[in-house]
Motif scaffolding. Structure first.
Motif, mmCIF file in Angstrom:
data_model
loop_
_atom_site.group_PDB
_atom_site.id
_atom_site.type_symbol
_atom_site.label_atom_id
_atom_site.label_comp_id
_atom_site.label_asym_id
_atom_site.label_seq_id
_atom_site.Cartn_x
_atom_site.Cartn_y
_atom_site.Cartn_z
ATOM 1 N N CYS A 229 0.685 -1.103 -0.015
ATOM 2 C CA CYS A 229 -0.075 0.093 0.138
ATOM 3 C C CYS A 229 0.881 1.301 -0.036
ATOM 4 C CB CYS A 229 -0.904 0.124 1.240
ATOM 5 S SG CYS A 229 -2.629 0.586 0.903
ATOM 6 N N GLY A 230 1.905 1.143 -0.575
ATOM 7 C CA GLY A 230 3.013 2.323 -0.624
ATOM 8 C C GLY A 230 3.171 2.771 -2.237
ATOM 9 N N VAL A 231 4.208 3.607 -2.517
ATOM 10 C CA VAL A 231 4.648 3.875 -3.662
ATOM 11 C C VAL A 231 6.323 4.083 -3.781
ATOM 12 C CG1 VAL A 231 2.545 5.143 -4.348
ATOM 13 C CG2 VAL A 231 4.602 6.507 -2.999
ATOM 14 N N PRO A 232 7.041 4.156 -4.601
ATOM 15 C CA PRO A 232 8.310 4.306 -4.720
ATOM 16 C C PRO A 232 8.848 5.486 -4.150
ATOM 17 C CG PRO A 232 7.625 3.345 -6.911
ATOM 18 C CD PRO A 232 6.339 3.863 -5.871
ATOM 19 N N PHE A 233 9.959 5.862 -3.539
ATOM 20 C CA PHE A 233 10.456 7.150 -2.916
ATOM 21 C C PHE A 233 10.192 8.283 -4.159
ATOM 22 C CE2 PHE A 233 14.124 5.436 -5.179
ATOM 23 C CZ PHE A 233 14.821 6.459 -5.830
ATOM 24 N N SER A 234 10.283 7.981 -5.547
ATOM 25 C CA SER A 234 10.260 8.972 -6.641
ATOM 26 C C SER A 234 8.937 9.786 -6.656
ATOM 27 C CB SER A 234 10.794 8.201 -7.961
ATOM 28 O OG SER A 234 9.827 7.103 -8.197
ATOM 29 N N CYS A 235 8.001 9.015 -6.158
ATOM 30 C CA CYS A 235 6.630 9.697 -5.975
ATOM 31 C C CYS A 235 6.595 10.748 -4.932
ATOM 32 C CB CYS A 235 5.681 8.735 -5.687
ATOM 33 S SG CYS A 235 5.113 7.657 -7.052
ATOM 34 N N CYS A 236 7.357 10.760 -3.932
ATOM 35 C CA CYS A 236 7.425 11.400 -2.770
ATOM 36 C C CYS A 236 7.737 13.084 -2.916
ATOM 37 C CB CYS A 236 8.397 11.287 -1.730
ATOM 38 S SG CYS A 236 7.983 9.687 -1.052
ATOM 39 N N THR A 237 7.140 13.973 -2.516
ATOM 40 C CA THR A 237 7.329 15.211 -2.575
ATOM 41 C C THR A 237 8.871 15.688 -1.898
ATOM 42 O OG1 THR A 237 6.210 15.848 -0.680
ATOM 43 C CG2 THR A 237 5.112 16.495 -2.614
ATOM 44 N N LYS A 238 9.737 16.317 -2.539
ATOM 45 C CA LYS A 238 10.966 16.772 -2.095
ATOM 46 C C LYS A 238 10.896 17.772 -0.745
ATOM 47 C CE LYS A 238 13.466 14.043 -4.667
ATOM 48 N NZ LYS A 238 12.394 13.294 -5.350
ATOM 49 N N ASP A 239 11.548 17.475 0.173
ATOM 50 C CA ASP A 239 11.978 18.513 1.303
ATOM 51 C C ASP A 239 13.507 19.242 0.909
ATOM 52 O OD1 ASP A 239 12.275 20.193 3.393
ATOM 53 O OD2 ASP A 239 11.827 18.247 4.960
ATOM 54 N N PRO A 240 13.387 20.582 0.855
ATOM 55 C CA PRO A 240 14.556 21.054 0.387
ATOM 56 C C PRO A 240 15.441 20.881 1.580
ATOM 57 C CG PRO A 240 12.781 22.681 -0.321
ATOM 58 C CD PRO A 240 12.430 21.355 0.613
#
Length: 271
Positions: A180-191
């Motif tokens: 029930c997750g997604v790859p890390f490349s879907c995550c929004t970036k924290d600067p």
């Protein structure tokens, strides 16, 4: 008299060495692409077991390097040797092959415009197949991660497309930690973060939609690609027109050189 007749019909050195110089660069690029593709295949053991190439359920990005590199190698070789040795057969092969590629590109462009909805559906199917095979090949995985990071998207049309993958689906029978997750490349970036958190997508699709938007990109890659294409239509069109003009220019130069060579040979024959 014969000497004067020959000098009146000489092969243009400018055209000859321009074609040679242009194609030597083209040929070296082809060698580089082909080398990268073969090296990647050797790292994955494909060259030692050619049947393993059919094991991948999705698209193998190495094919791009092998096919493009192979075509560039053949065309560059034919253009280089044809111009340097004044070989009309190789020059004709070069111009005809380049003409076929140009015609195929033009046909593909027209068909893509006419059948754009069908193309969109096929793109969706293509992405879905590659989502299924995400963990099967490291090159495919890197390509999908790059695409999702660059266009800030997730899945074909939404993050829920990752239910198609055996590691990320939300079924009760899934024992994976990435369930029930997604790859890390879907995550929004924290600067503020220098190191990528590869576990940022864990369990995210089990949360409410409003909470998901805080951590991952919820837009699909197909609509994001369409938006990117519309925003960069002038640049994309300019690149395609530039490539087309280079191809036409190459064909014209090769045909011109062939004509010069044939005239010189005829003049030598009758002198």
């Amino acid at each position: 008299m014969s000497g004067k007749h020959y000098k009146a019909h000489e092969v243009s050195c400018c055209i000859k060495y321009f074609i040679f110089g242009f194609n030597i660069i083209f040929w070296l690029l082809g060698v580089a692409f082909l080398g990268i593709g073969l090296w990647a295949w050797s790292e994955k053991g494909v060259l030692s077991n050619i049947y393993s190439i059919t094991d991948l359920g999705g698209f193998d990005p190495v094919w791009l390097f092998v096919v493009v590199g192979g075509v560039m190698f053949i065309l560059g070789f034919a253009g280089c040797i044809g111009a340097l040795r004044e070989n009309t057969f190789l020059l004709k092969f070069f111009s005809v092959f380049l003409g076929i590629i140009f015609f195929l590109e033009l046909t593909a462009g027209v068909l893509a415009f006419v059948f754009k909805e069908w193309i969109k559906d096929q793109l969706n199917i293509f992405i879905d197949n590659n989502i299924r095979a995400y963990r099967d090949d490291i090159d495919l995985q890197n390509l999908i991660d790059f695409t999702q990071e660059y266009w800030e998207c997730c899945g074909a049309f939404s993050a829920h497309d990752w239910d198609l993958n055996v590691y990320f689906n939300c079924t009760d029978s899934n024992p994976s930690r990435e369930k029930c997750g997604v790859p890390f490349s879907c995550c929004t970036k924290d600067p503020a973060e220098d190191v990528i958190n590869t576990q940022c997508g864990y369990d995210i699709r089990g949360k409410p939609e409003s909470e998901q938007k805080m951590f991952i990109h919820v837009k699909g890659c197909v609509p994001q690609f369409e938006k990117w294409l519309q925003d960069n239509l002038t640049v994309v069109a300019g690149i395609f027109i530039g490539i087309a003009l280079l191809q036409i220019f190459g064909i014209c130069l090769a045909q011109n050189l062939v004509s010069d060579i044939e005239v010189v040979r005829e003049s030598c024959l009758y002198s």
